[in-house]
Design a protein around this motif. Structure first.
Motif, PDB file in Angstrom:
ATOM      1  N   GLU A   1      -1.981   2.850   0.172  1.00  0.00           N
ATOM      2  CA  GLU A   1      -0.580   3.252   0.119  1.00  0.00           C
ATOM      3  C   GLU A   1       0.324   2.180   0.713  1.00  0.00           C
ATOM      4  N   VAL A   2      -0.172   1.493   1.740  1.00  0.00           N
ATOM      5  CA  VAL A   2       0.599   0.391   2.330  1.00  0.00           C
ATOM      6  C   VAL A   2       0.687  -0.771   1.338  1.00  0.00           C
ATOM      7  N   ARG A   3      -0.410  -1.036   0.605  1.00  0.00           N
ATOM      8  CA  ARG A   3      -0.368  -2.073  -0.431  1.00  0.00           C
ATOM      9  C   ARG A   3       0.641  -1.708  -1.522  1.00  0.00           C
ATOM     10  N   ALA A   4       0.705  -0.427  -1.877  1.00  0.00           N
ATOM     11  CA  ALA A   4       1.687   0.017  -2.870  1.00  0.00           C
ATOM     12  C   ALA A   4       3.105  -0.173  -2.346  1.00  0.00           C
ATOM     13  N   LEU A   5       3.301   0.067  -1.053  1.00  0.00           N
ATOM     14  CA  LEU A   5       4.614  -0.159  -0.443  1.00  0.00           C
ATOM     15  C   LEU A   5       5.005  -1.623  -0.547  1.00  0.00           C
ATOM     16  N   TYR A   6       4.050  -2.494  -0.252  1.00  0.00           N
ATOM     17  CA  TYR A   6       4.316  -3.932  -0.318  1.00  0.00           C
ATOM     18  C   TYR A   6       4.541  -4.402  -1.756  1.00  0.00           C
ATOM     19  N   GLY A   7       3.717  -3.941  -2.673  1.00  0.00           N
ATOM     20  CA  GLY A   7       3.777  -4.453  -4.040  1.00  0.00           C
ATOM     21  C   GLY A   7       4.772  -3.776  -4.955  1.00  0.00           C
ATOM     22  N   HIS A   8       5.015  -2.478  -4.746  1.00  0.00           N
ATOM     23  CA  HIS A   8       5.824  -1.731  -5.713  1.00  0.00           C
ATOM     24  C   HIS A   8       7.024  -1.035  -5.102  1.00  0.00           C
ATOM     25  N   GLY A   9       7.138  -1.020  -3.794  1.00  0.00           N
ATOM     26  CA  GLY A   9       8.284  -0.390  -3.158  1.00  0.00           C
ATOM     27  C   GLY A   9       7.960   0.995  -2.618  1.00  0.00           C
ATOM     28  N   ILE A  10       8.932   1.552  -1.938  1.00  0.00           N
ATOM     29  CA  ILE A  10       8.732   2.810  -1.236  1.00  0.00           C
ATOM     30  C   ILE A  10       8.526   3.982  -2.197  1.00  0.00           C
ATOM     31  N   GLY A  11       9.109   3.927  -3.372  1.00  0.00           N
ATOM     32  CA  GLY A  11       8.962   5.031  -4.320  1.00  0.00           C
ATOM     33  C   GLY A  11       7.523   5.259  -4.736  1.00  0.00           C
ATOM     34  N   ARG A  12       6.849   4.198  -5.147  1.00  0.00           N
ATOM     35  CA  ARG A  12       5.443   4.314  -5.567  1.00  0.00           C
ATOM     36  C   ARG A  12       4.543   4.653  -4.381  1.00  0.00           C
TER      37      ARG A  12
END
Length: 83
Positions: free
Chosen positions: A48-59
């Motif tokens: 989920e942290v990787r998704a925050l870094y790569g795709h933003g807070i929404g994803r």
């Protein structure tokens, strides 16, 4: 010349205000609550942290909510978006 200026300036200001109103309406539904972000930061997993870094807070919040609900999609890797 002055007549064109007197007519053009109010029209430009009105068009700008209407455009900003449309942008504001779109952003009103995209906004993230502070409580959601705080809970995410306290309980997030590495994917989920990787998704925050790569795709933003929404994803990232989407993955976090799916995990909390026990959905199958929470175990999948984050989707990659092509630019």
């Amino acid at each position: 010349m002055t007549v064109w200026f007197v007519i053009a300036v109010p029209l430009v200001v009105m068009l700008f205000a209407l455009g900003m109103e449309r942008v504001e309406n779109r952003l009103r539904y995209v906004a993230v609550r502070g409580e959601d972000v705080e809970e995410f930061l306290e309980q997030a997993r590495p994917d989920e942290v990787r998704a925050l870094y790569g795709h933003g807070i929404g994803r990232a919040l989407e993955l976090f909510r799916l995990r909390r609900l026990g959905g199958k999609a929470a175990r999948q890797k984050p989707r990659r978006v092509r630019n």
